[in-house]
Design a protein around this motif. Structure first.
Motif, PDB file in Angstrom:
ATOM      1  N   ALA A   1      45.806  -3.785   4.519  1.00 22.00           N
ATOM      2  CA  ALA A   1      44.841  -3.562   3.441  1.00 22.00           C
ATOM      3  C   ALA A   1      44.292  -4.890   2.937  1.00 22.00           C
TER       4      ALA A   1
ATOM      5  N   SER B   1      45.672   0.264   5.395  1.00 23.66           N
ATOM      6  CA  SER B   1      44.552   1.155   5.088  1.00 23.66           C
ATOM      7  C   SER B   1      44.057   1.721   6.409  1.00 23.66           C
ATOM      8  N   LEU B   2      44.275   3.010   6.610  1.00 20.98           N
ATOM      9  CA  LEU B   2      43.981   3.647   7.892  1.00 20.98           C
ATOM     10  C   LEU B   2      42.715   4.488   7.786  1.00 20.98           C
ATOM     11  N   PRO B   3      41.761   4.291   8.697  1.00 21.72           N
ATOM     12  CA  PRO B   3      40.533   5.091   8.656  1.00 21.72           C
ATOM     13  C   PRO B   3      40.801   6.544   9.011  1.00 21.72           C
TER      14      PRO B   3
ATOM     15  N   HIS C   1      39.661   6.588   3.883  1.00 16.78           N
ATOM     16  CA  HIS C   1      40.737   5.685   4.289  1.00 16.78           C
ATOM     17  C   HIS C   1      42.015   6.109   3.573  1.00 16.78           C
ATOM     18  N   ARG C   2      43.104   6.143   4.293  1.00 15.09           N
ATOM     19  CA  ARG C   2      44.402   6.475   3.704  1.00 15.09           C
ATOM     20  C   ARG C   2      45.220   5.202   3.576  1.00 15.09           C
ATOM     21  N   GLU C   3      45.590   4.874   2.356  1.00 13.91           N
ATOM     22  CA  GLU C   3      46.412   3.697   2.111  1.00 13.91           C
ATOM     23  C   GLU C   3      47.871   4.097   1.989  1.00 13.91           C
TER      24      GLU C   3
ATOM     25  N   HIS D   1      45.744  -3.199  10.611  1.00 13.54           N
ATOM     26  CA  HIS D   1      45.263  -2.287   9.574  1.00 13.54           C
ATOM     27  C   HIS D   1      45.731  -2.700   8.173  1.00 13.54           C
TER      28      HIS D   1
ATOM     29  N   LYS E   1      36.359  13.071   6.260  1.00 15.11           N
ATOM     30  CA  LYS E   1      36.753  12.991   4.851  1.00 15.11           C
ATOM     31  C   LYS E   1      37.751  14.091   4.532  1.00 15.11           C
TER      32      LYS E   1
ATOM     33  N   LEU F   1      43.822  11.227  11.281  1.00 13.22           N
ATOM     34  CA  LEU F   1      43.669   9.783  11.136  1.00 13.22           C
ATOM     35  C   LEU F   1      43.045   9.194  12.392  1.00 13.22           C
TER      36      LEU F   1
END
Length: 346
Positions: free
Chosen positions: A315, A25-27, A37-39, A313, A31, A282
């Motif tokens: 999740a 899960s990357l911050p 967050h991109r999983e 990172h 937005k 990211l």
């Protein structure tokens, strides 16, 4: 096992995939698509790292194309490249105009910028001021806008007529439907605003990705590797569509961007800068040497995930379980599609 990757040898077993899966899960810096967050689920195959990251709202059948793309990256490999460097555009999310210089600064020197417009909850005035801020910051850059199908036909015609004053390279997916794209294109031309129309969702989310080309609804198409099922499948679609193509990303890690670079590198013609600079959006990545623009381009090269970053990172356990369960379902969907193709062709 009874199944193989088409044209490529063995299909890894489900247990092998589950054991090798890393869910991160990357911050985000800002937005984007409504997320902070991109999983993504990452796999290391014998030929390289692979990424499986369909957005959560996508069903299993659609996600199975993303799985096919991951198999290509890790177990089949990419076609031979025709070029070693890919020009890319900067991407400006639907931020306020005063944040535009900050966003652009993360991309370094670029010759093209894609600006998100038609964001839910915002107005056309917000779009106009954001695009104007981009033009002020980069007076010589090519500027394109992307509405993600957020307008209806009259709103799109009105908005694009106003936005065209700053000089637009093209407008991407102003309305959701193919018939609407054709109508927007027709009305703009009739009004003396011959703005090029690009199709994105009308290519990658349609059962028939060539429908938009046959309908004469777009001047160019935007292609993304994972949603189309891999580099080779995307190359086939571009060839059959007979339209210029822009390669874009689906908010990938550097592992996913590597696949996008492989597509852009293998296309016979690449007339537009590609939307593959999105790692800059990211706040973290899975590699120590991320695929980000340098002087307006990204060099085609291999990328490996770093074990320490994967751990940093990782999740939350419940999200890892969610992704592993999704992988099980999508793997079954993919096997079913292979069996169906085999029976229908045999």
């Amino acid at each position: 096992m009874g199944a193989a990757i088409p044209g490529a040898g063995r299909l890894p077993g489900l247990d092998e995939l589950l054991d090798a899966a890393h869910v991160v899960s990357l911050p985000m810096r800002v937005k984007f698509r409504g997320i902070l967050h991109r999983e993504a689920l990452l796999l290391e195959g014998p030929l390289g790292w692979a990424e499986f990251c369909p957005f959560p709202e996508y069903g299993d059948a659609e996600a199975s194309r993303w799985f096919a793309s991951a198999l290509e990256a890790g177990w089949q490999g990419f076609p031979e490249p025709l070029r070693a460097s890919i020009p890319v555009n900067a991407t400006v999310p639907a931020v306020s105009a005063d944040r535009v210089p900050e966003i652009l600064a993360r991309f370094g020197r670029v010759d093209a910028v894609k600006v998100k417009v038609a964001e839910r909850g915002q107005s056309l005035a917000d779009d106009v001021s954001r695009v104007a801020a981009v033009r002020e910051a980069l007076p010589d850059a090519k500027v394109r806008v992307d509405a993600n199908g957020g307008w209806d036909v009259p709103s799109a015609v009105d908005a694009l007529t106003r936005l065209a004053d700053v000089g637009l390279e093209y407008a991407e997916q102003p309305v959701p439907e193919i018939a609407g794209l054709a109508e927007v294109r027709r009305r703009l031309r009739s009004a003396g605003t011959p703005l090029l129309i690009a199709a994105d969702e009308s290519v990658r989310k349609e059962e028939d990705p060539l429908k938009v080309a046959r309908a004469g609804a777009a001047d160019l198409i935007v292609v993304k590797v994972a949603p189309l099922g891999g580099v080779r499948r995307a190359l086939e679609i571009v060839a059959q569509a007979g339209l210029p193509a822009v390669v874009s990303s689906a908010l990938d890690t550097s592992v996913g961007i590597r696949a996008g670079l492989a597509l852009a590198a293998a296309l016979p013609d690449l007339p537009y800068a590609c939307g593959l600079g999105t790692v800059s959006l990211l706040a973290a990545d899975v590699t120590r040497d991320p695929l980000v623009p340098d002087d307006g381009a990204i060099r085609v090269r291999e990328v490996s995930a770093d074990p320490a970053l994967l751990a940093e990172h990782a999740a939350a356990p419940e999200r890892r379980d969610w992704w592993l369960d999704r992988l099980r379902r999508v793997h079954a969907e993919y096997i079913k599609s292979l069996e169906f193709t085999g029976s229908s062709s045999g």
